[in-house]
Design a protein around this motif. Structure first.
Motif, PDB file in Angstrom:
ATOM      1  N   ALA A   1       6.066 -10.595   0.422  1.00  0.00           N
ATOM      2  CA  ALA A   1       5.875  -9.621   1.491  1.00  0.00           C
ATOM      3  C   ALA A   1       5.841  -8.232   0.880  1.00  0.00           C
ATOM      4  O   ALA A   1       6.504  -7.971  -0.127  1.00  0.00           O
ATOM      5  N   ALA A   2       5.071  -7.354   1.490  1.00  0.00           N
ATOM      6  CA  ALA A   2       5.000  -5.978   0.997  1.00  0.00           C
ATOM      7  C   ALA A   2       4.704  -5.026   2.136  1.00  0.00           C
ATOM      8  O   ALA A   2       3.878  -5.322   3.012  1.00  0.00           O
ATOM      9  N   LEU A   3       5.396  -3.902   2.119  1.00  0.00           N
ATOM     10  CA  LEU A   3       5.080  -2.769   2.987  1.00  0.00           C
ATOM     11  C   LEU A   3       4.587  -1.634   2.107  1.00  0.00           C
ATOM     12  O   LEU A   3       5.188  -1.350   1.068  1.00  0.00           O
ATOM     13  N   VAL A   4       3.491  -1.014   2.508  1.00  0.00           N
ATOM     14  CA  VAL A   4       2.945   0.139   1.787  1.00  0.00           C
ATOM     15  C   VAL A   4       2.693   1.250   2.799  1.00  0.00           C
ATOM     16  O   VAL A   4       1.976   1.047   3.793  1.00  0.00           O
ATOM     17  N   ALA A   5       3.297   2.403   2.582  1.00  0.00           N
ATOM     18  CA  ALA A   5       3.080   3.542   3.465  1.00  0.00           C
ATOM     19  C   ALA A   5       2.981   4.817   2.635  1.00  0.00           C
ATOM     20  O   ALA A   5       3.524   4.897   1.532  1.00  0.00           O
ATOM     21  N   HIS A   6       2.279   5.791   3.195  1.00  0.00           N
ATOM     22  CA  HIS A   6       2.096   7.075   2.516  1.00  0.00           C
ATOM     23  C   HIS A   6       2.351   8.190   3.509  1.00  0.00           C
ATOM     24  O   HIS A   6       1.877   8.140   4.661  1.00  0.00           O
ATOM     25  N   GLN A   7       3.103   9.188   3.088  1.00  0.00           N
ATOM     26  CA  GLN A   7       3.375  10.338   3.940  1.00  0.00           C
ATOM     27  C   GLN A   7       2.195  11.290   3.869  1.00  0.00           C
ATOM     28  O   GLN A   7       1.979  11.964   2.867  1.00  0.00           O
ATOM     29  N   ARG A   8       1.428  11.354   4.927  1.00  0.00           N
ATOM     30  CA  ARG A   8       0.211  12.173   4.959  1.00  0.00           C
ATOM     31  C   ARG A   8       0.525  13.653   5.149  1.00  0.00           C
ATOM     32  O   ARG A   8      -0.197  14.519   4.670  1.00  0.00           O
ATOM     33  N   ALA A   9       1.585  13.927   5.896  1.00  0.00           N
ATOM     34  CA  ALA A   9       2.017  15.285   6.232  1.00  0.00           C
ATOM     35  C   ALA A   9       3.455  15.171   6.706  1.00  0.00           C
ATOM     36  O   ALA A   9       3.972  14.060   6.879  1.00  0.00           O
ATOM     37  N   PRO A  10       4.152  16.303   6.896  1.00  0.00           N
ATOM     38  CA  PRO A  10       5.513  16.203   7.421  1.00  0.00           C
ATOM     39  C   PRO A  10       5.555  15.379   8.707  1.00  0.00           C
ATOM     40  O   PRO A  10       4.795  15.636   9.645  1.00  0.00           O
ATOM     41  N   ASN A  11       6.395  14.358   8.718  1.00  0.00           N
ATOM     42  CA  ASN A  11       6.574  13.489   9.890  1.00  0.00           C
ATOM     43  C   ASN A  11       5.337  12.677  10.246  1.00  0.00           C
ATOM     44  O   ASN A  11       5.219  12.207  11.394  1.00  0.00           O
ATOM     45  N   ARG A  12       4.439  12.472   9.300  1.00  0.00           N
ATOM     46  CA  ARG A  12       3.233  11.684   9.551  1.00  0.00           C
ATOM     47  C   ARG A  12       3.085  10.638   8.461  1.00  0.00           C
ATOM     48  O   ARG A  12       3.033  10.978   7.275  1.00  0.00           O
ATOM     49  N   TRP A  13       3.030   9.364   8.872  1.00  0.00           N
ATOM     50  CA  TRP A  13       2.945   8.263   7.933  1.00  0.00           C
ATOM     51  C   TRP A  13       1.784   7.346   8.280  1.00  0.00           C
ATOM     52  O   TRP A  13       1.497   7.118   9.459  1.00  0.00           O
ATOM     53  N   ARG A  14       1.116   6.842   7.269  1.00  0.00           N
ATOM     54  CA  ARG A  14       0.105   5.794   7.432  1.00  0.00           C
ATOM     55  C   ARG A  14       0.553   4.599   6.608  1.00  0.00           C
ATOM     56  O   ARG A  14       0.934   4.766   5.438  1.00  0.00           O
ATOM     57  N   GLY A  15       0.537   3.420   7.194  1.00  0.00           N
ATOM     58  CA  GLY A  15       1.013   2.275   6.430  1.00  0.00           C
ATOM     59  C   GLY A  15       0.706   0.945   7.082  1.00  0.00           C
ATOM     60  O   GLY A  15       0.236   0.871   8.223  1.00  0.00           O
ATOM     61  N   PHE A  16       0.995  -0.122   6.344  1.00  0.00           N
ATOM     62  CA  PHE A  16       0.813  -1.492   6.818  1.00  0.00           C
ATOM     63  C   PHE A  16       1.773  -2.387   6.057  1.00  0.00           C
ATOM     64  O   PHE A  16       2.398  -1.976   5.077  1.00  0.00           O
ATOM     65  N   TRP A  17       1.883  -3.633   6.484  1.00  0.00           N
ATOM     66  CA  TRP A  17       2.615  -4.623   5.708  1.00  0.00           C
ATOM     67  C   TRP A  17       1.807  -5.916   5.688  1.00  0.00           C
ATOM     68  O   TRP A  17       0.924  -6.141   6.520  1.00  0.00           O
ATOM     69  N   THR A  18       2.132  -6.744   4.713  1.00  0.00           N
ATOM     70  CA  THR A  18       1.353  -7.960   4.503  1.00  0.00           C
ATOM     71  C   THR A  18       2.215  -9.067   3.913  1.00  0.00           C
ATOM     72  O   THR A  18       3.202  -8.786   3.225  1.00  0.00           O
ATOM     73  N   TYR A  19       1.826 -10.296   4.209  1.00  0.00           N
ATOM     74  CA  TYR A  19       2.435 -11.469   3.590  1.00  0.00           C
ATOM     75  C   TYR A  19       1.406 -12.226   2.747  1.00  0.00           C
ATOM     76  O   TYR A  19       1.712 -13.312   2.248  1.00  0.00           O
ATOM     77  N   ASP A  20       0.241 -11.667   2.624  1.00  0.00           N
ATOM     78  CA  ASP A  20      -0.836 -12.295   1.852  1.00  0.00           C
ATOM     79  C   ASP A  20      -0.484 -12.277   0.366  1.00  0.00           C
ATOM     80  O   ASP A  20      -0.253 -11.207  -0.209  1.00  0.00           O
ATOM     81  N   ARG A  21      -0.455 -13.449  -0.247  1.00  0.00           N
ATOM     82  CA  ARG A  21       0.023 -13.565  -1.625  1.00  0.00           C
ATOM     83  C   ARG A  21      -0.803 -12.728  -2.592  1.00  0.00           C
ATOM     84  O   ARG A  21      -0.260 -12.031  -3.458  1.00  0.00           O
ATOM     85  N   GLU A  22      -2.112 -12.771  -2.492  1.00  0.00           N
ATOM     86  CA  GLU A  22      -2.955 -12.024  -3.425  1.00  0.00           C
ATOM     87  C   GLU A  22      -2.789 -10.528  -3.240  1.00  0.00           C
ATOM     88  O   GLU A  22      -2.743  -9.774  -4.213  1.00  0.00           O
TER      89      GLU A  22
END
Length: 261
Positions: A227-248
Motif C-alpha cells: 500500500a502507498a499514499l503519495v501526496a504533495h503540498q501544492r500551497a499552504p493548506n492545499r494538498w493533492r494526493g492518492f493512495w494505491t494497493y496496486d503492487r506494481e
C-alpha cells in the motif's frame, strides 16, 4: 517519465491515476441532517459525489460506488466514529486510528486523485489523508515484516506530535525495516529506524507512506499486501494526493524514494 519508466518527481505519479467516478450514498439515514452536511464538507472538492436514498435494507449505511457499481458498504456510525466526528489533533496527540480498522468505504477510494484543503479552510478534507496514513502504518505493523517508508516534511514532527511518535515507536519495535524522511530540524535519535535528512523541495512538500511487504523466492508474502499514499503540498493548506494497493505502482513509488531521497 525517465527512460526506465520511473517518474522524475512524485507529482509525475498523479498523471497515472485515472480512477473511475466515485460516489457515496447514505442509505436509510436516521442520523441528523448535520451528519449529511459533514459528509458533504469532507468531500467538497468534488472528487466524490454524495447523495442519499431510502432502500429496503438496514438503516444508516454508507455505500461507496465506482462507475455506478457498489464496491464497499460501511455503517454510518463507524464512519462517524473514525472520521466525521474526529479531528486531526486527535491523531497527532494519540495513536487514534492505529488500533482500529478504517471503514471500507474510505480505504476503498484508492486510485482516485484528491485535491484537499487543510484547517482552517476545511475541518475534514485533509483528515482523509491522515486516516489512510494510519491505515497503511497499521497494515505494516500487522505484517511485522517488510519495509515502511514515510516522509514527514520536518523530522521534528516525530518529536512534537506525541501520537505520531508513539506509532513509530511501535512500528520500530517490530521486525520491520522502517525509514523516515524529513528536513533535519530535529533528529529522532530515540527511534530505531533509518533516518534520511534533506532540504529539497520534495523533502519539504511530500507526504508519503509506503509499505512494501517481503517476498520469498520471488513469491509474494501471504500477509497484508502493499500500500502507498503519495501526496504533495501544492500551497499552504492545499494538498493533492492518492493512495494505491496496486503492487506494481507501490513498487515504483518505493523505488523512487530509494533512488531520489
Amino acid at each position: 517519465m525517465v527512460a526506465d519508466g520511473q517518474p522524475t518527481s512524485l507529482r509525475d505519479m498523479f498523471s497515472e491515476v485515472s480512477g473511475g467516478s466515485l460516489s457515496l450514498l447514505t442509505v436509510n439515514r436516521t442520523r441528523p441532517e448535520q451528519v449529511q452536511n459533514l459528509l458533504a464538507d469532507a468531500f467538497a472538492t468534488g472528487s466524490v459525489e454524495l447523495s442519499e436514498r431510502s432502500l429496503p435494507s438496514d438503516d444508516d449505511l454508507l455505500v461507496l460506488r465506482e462507475d455506478g457499481e457498489i464496491t464497499a458498504v460501511s455503517s454510518l456510525d463507524r464512519v462517524m466514529r473514525s472520521f466525521l466526528l474526529v479531528n486531526g489533533d486527535q491523531f497527532t496527540t494519540s495513536t487514534r486510528g492505529f488500533d482500529e480498522d478504517v471503514p471500507a468505504v474510505l480505504t476503498g477510494m484508492d486510485g482516485t486523485l484528491f485535491d484537499l484543503r487543510g484547517y482552517p479552510d476545511s475541518n475534514k478534507e485533509k483528515l482523509l489523508l491522515v486516516v489512510i496514513s494510519r491505515h497503511i502504518e497499521r497494515r505494516a505493523y500487522e505484517a511485522g515484516e517488510g519495509t515502511l517508508r514515510a516522509t514527514f516534511q520536518r523530522l521534528s514532527r516525530l518529536e512534537d506530535e506525541s501520537g505520531t511518535r508513539q506509532v513509530y515507536e511501535r512500528l520500530a519495535g517490530r521486525p520491520l525495516d522502517v525509514h523516515v524522511y524529513g528536513v533535519p530540524d530535529e533528529s529522532p535519535t530515540w527511534l530505531d529506524a533509518t533516518v534520511h535528512a534533506g532540504t529539497t523541495h520534495e523533502y519539504r512538500r511530500s507526504w508519503c507512506v509506503v509499505y512494501r511487504p517481503p517476498t520469498r523466492g520471488g513469491v509474494d508474502d501471504p500477509g497484508p499486501g502493499p500500500a502507498a499514499l503519495v501526496a504533495h503540498q501544492r500551497a499552504p493548506n492545499r494538498w493533492r494526493g492518492f493512495w494505491t494497493y496496486d503492487r506494481e505502482r507501490v513498487e515504483r513509488i518505493h523505488r523512487y524514494l530509494v533512488r531520489s531521497f
